[in-house]
Design an enzyme around this catalytic site. Structure first.
Site, PDB file in Angstrom:
ATOM      1  N   SER A 251      21.264  28.005 -10.454  1.00  0.00           N
ATOM      2  CA  SER A 251      19.831  27.731 -10.440  1.00  0.00           C
ATOM      3  C   SER A 251      19.359  27.774  -8.986  1.00  0.00           C
ATOM      4  CB  SER A 251      19.549  26.362 -11.042  1.00  0.00           C
ATOM      5  OG  SER A 251      19.749  25.359 -10.076  1.00  0.00           O
ATOM      6  N   LYS A 252      18.094  28.085  -8.843  1.00  0.00           N
ATOM      7  CA  LYS A 252      17.535  28.194  -7.495  1.00  0.00           C
ATOM      8  C   LYS A 252      17.802  26.930  -6.688  1.00  0.00           C
ATOM      9  CE  LYS A 252      13.717  31.216  -6.567  1.00  0.00           C
ATOM     10  NZ  LYS A 252      12.414  31.487  -7.168  1.00  0.00           N
ATOM     11  N   ARG A 253      17.589  25.796  -7.344  1.00  0.00           N
ATOM     12  CA  ARG A 253      17.725  24.514  -6.632  1.00  0.00           C
ATOM     13  C   ARG A 253      19.188  24.245  -6.287  1.00  0.00           C
ATOM     14  NH1 ARG A 253      12.216  23.356  -6.205  1.00  0.00           N
ATOM     15  NH2 ARG A 253      11.280  23.690  -8.228  1.00  0.00           N
ATOM     16  N   ALA A 254      20.049  24.358  -7.308  1.00  0.00           N
ATOM     17  CA  ALA A 254      21.461  24.064  -7.065  1.00  0.00           C
ATOM     18  C   ALA A 254      22.014  25.058  -6.047  1.00  0.00           C
ATOM     19  CB  ALA A 254      22.244  24.139  -8.363  1.00  0.00           C
ATOM     20  N   ALA A 256      20.536  26.458  -3.699  1.00  0.00           N
ATOM     21  CA  ALA A 256      19.986  26.304  -2.352  1.00  0.00           C
ATOM     22  C   ALA A 256      20.434  24.999  -1.692  1.00  0.00           C
ATOM     23  CB  ALA A 256      18.465  26.358  -2.417  1.00  0.00           C
TER      24      ALA A 256
END
Ligand code: GLU
Length: 510
Positions: A251-254, A256
């Protein structure tokens, strides 16, 4: 030929696991082959590059222990190592390409290009630059320059079939016709990524380009530019994609999450490095716990094409994936999203168990420093009691930020039940009997060693007819106020009979 690898981050954000893994493979390969590891900063995207990101990336690489042989702060024969300081160099090469008619100036405005892209989209065909300015006469060019019209420089694509031999992905075929004449110098005078990279890799004598598989599609551009100059082409090694615990794209968040968040969570950098080395690489004998060995055993020949699973975070629903920004969470909040059974935890626990205890005590201090429940005298890495507490709890730790919860258990002066379950456990009829029987054992036998405490618990069991959970949970609750924690005999040995009796005395009155 000397092996020279490079990590070439763009300072546009944190160093995250993908970038760190790329850096690591470059670092390890250079070390394993007795070569050099170079750090180059690719800051030609003026809008997105920041000074802050530059510092965070350097700090992250340093924390991971990947000391670069050449690069910012270290220098080297082929500097400067920051692209924005190399504009004169690129200009010289651009002049050469223009003079040889291997590149040309394109005076298209961004509105024109946008309109053409939209039109291609509407027609359902991929957009390829139409070569509108590919064949201007010298006079036409001169006129436009006189008028001060802005221009980009485009590379004259040889439009050919190309086979890239990749050390990991194997032979990959490309048709460069599908790329068109692409921009190598933007209208602000800054080189494009694909262009600067080729010149720098050549001038810095890079032998192996090791990077994420996402860059494979850039490779044909880089090859045809290199060929136009007659540069030797480096060996390519595109490492596999990293996926999350659900086997899907991170995921983008994980994806990043800053590497430094792992530092704040209490992972040792050696453990994280060991874990990251296994993201797409396996050791010849299959062993995964490799302290002190990576720099000699790593080889790109053993890197896999298959996606590597980053199992550090739990599987999350699509909503959850979007809802949280991992870089805004405090370590303890981030810990909530972690997978307790991750390979990282398994490896990290082994490192914690094997680290020299004096060193581990030093590493522990930042995690207990501000803890009000631990007395100041014990926040000293040479305190022998702190050392023995740490030695007895380290088997339970996956990361050092878990230590305070255990260490606190030794310093409770006013015991409280963590919840009603714990209270009932110590107070209901059978529980109380167990505790009284245990108390009698303590008074009678005065145990001092963990084994003797264990025996005292067994005797309390025999006296009351209780065993298993029914035996040790009331004892745990009465001596710690909690339902989970350290192995009791270990805790008891460190506390000593007097303190345990005081605690029991206190809880019986709560
Ligand atoms: N600056 C590029 C990046 O951040 C480097 C790509 C490469 O290694 O060539 O992804």
């Amino acid at each position: 030929m000397e092996v020279r690898t490079r990590f070439a981050p763009s300072p546009t954000g944190f160093l995250h696991v993908g970038g760190a893994r790329t850096a690591l493979f470059n670092y390890l390969y250079a070390k394993a082959k007795g070569g050099k590891f170079i750090l180059r900063i690719e800051d030609t995207d003026r809008e997105r590059s920041t000074e802050e990101s530059f510092h965070i990336i350097l700090q992250s690489i340093k924390w991971l222990g990947m000391n670069w042989d050449e690069g910012p702060g270290v220098g080297g024969e082929y500097g400067p190592y920051t692209q924005s300081e190399r504009l004169d160099i690129y200009k010289k090469y651009t002049d050469q390409l223009l003079a040889e008619n291997k590149a040309y100036r394109c005076f298209c405005t961004s509105e024109e290009l946008e309109a053409k892209k939209k039109q291609a989209e509407a027609m359902g065909i991929p957009y390829i630059y139409d070569g509108m300015y590919a064949n201007l006469t010298d006079k036409e060019i001169e006129e436009k320059l006189q008028q001060g019209l802005p221009f980009a420089v485009r590379f004259r694509n040889p439009n050919k079939d190309l086979i890239v031999e990749d050390e990991i992905q194997g032979k990959v075929k490309f048709d460069t016709k599908l790329i068109g004449d692409f921009i190598i110098v933007k209208s602000d005078g800054f080189p494009s990524y694909n262009y600067a990279v080729v010149i720098d890799d050549y001038l810095m004598k890079i032998s192996h380009v090791i990077r994420g598989v996402g860059h494979l599609s850039n490779t044909p551009r880089q090859v045809i530019i290199g060929e136009a100059f007659g540069f030797p082409i480096p060996k390519w090694a595109h490492v596999s994609e990293i996926v999350g615990s659900d086997g899907k794209k991170l995921s983008k968040r994980a994806g990043a999450t800053s590497i430094l968040a792992f530092k704040d969570l209490g992972y040792q950098s050696e453990a994280l490095v060991n874990y990251m080395a296994l993201l797409g690489w396996t050791n010849a004998d299959g062993r995964e716990y490799l302290p002190g060995e990576l720099e000699s055993v790593f080889d790109i020949a053993r890197c896999s094409k298959s996606p590597a699973m980053f199992d550090v975070f739990k599987k999350m629903s699509a909503e959850e994936k979007d809802a949280v920004d991992f870089n805004k969470l405090k370590p303890l909040e981030l810990a909530e999203y972690m997978n307790p059974k991750s390979k990282l935890n398994w490896i990290s626990n082994k490192y914690i168990r094997d680290t020299d205890i004096q060193i581990l005590a030093k590493e522990l201090i930042p995690f207990i420093q501000d803890n009000p429940k631990i007395p100041a005298d014990f926040k000293n890495p040479t305190n022998p009691i702190l050392i023995s507490i740490l030695d007895s709890i380290r088997v339970y730790l996956d990361r050092l930020s878990q230590a305070p919860g255990y260490v606190e258990e030794f310093f409770v002066d006013k015991l409280e039940f963590e919840n009603d379950d714990a209270k009932n456990m110590a107070n209901d009829g059978k529980g109380k009997d167990v505790i009284l029987a245990f108390k009698n054992q303590l008074i009678e036998k005065k145990p001092t060693k963990a084994e003797e405490f264990k025996e005292a618990m067994n005797q309390a069991g025999i006296a009351t007819g209780e065993k298993g959970k029914n035996l040790f949970m009331p004892i745990r609750s009465a001596t710690t106020g909690k339902l989970h924690g350290l192995e009791l005999p270990v805790l008891f040995e460190l506390l000593g009979v007097d303190k345990i009796l005081q605690r029991i005395q206190a809880t019986m009155q709560l």
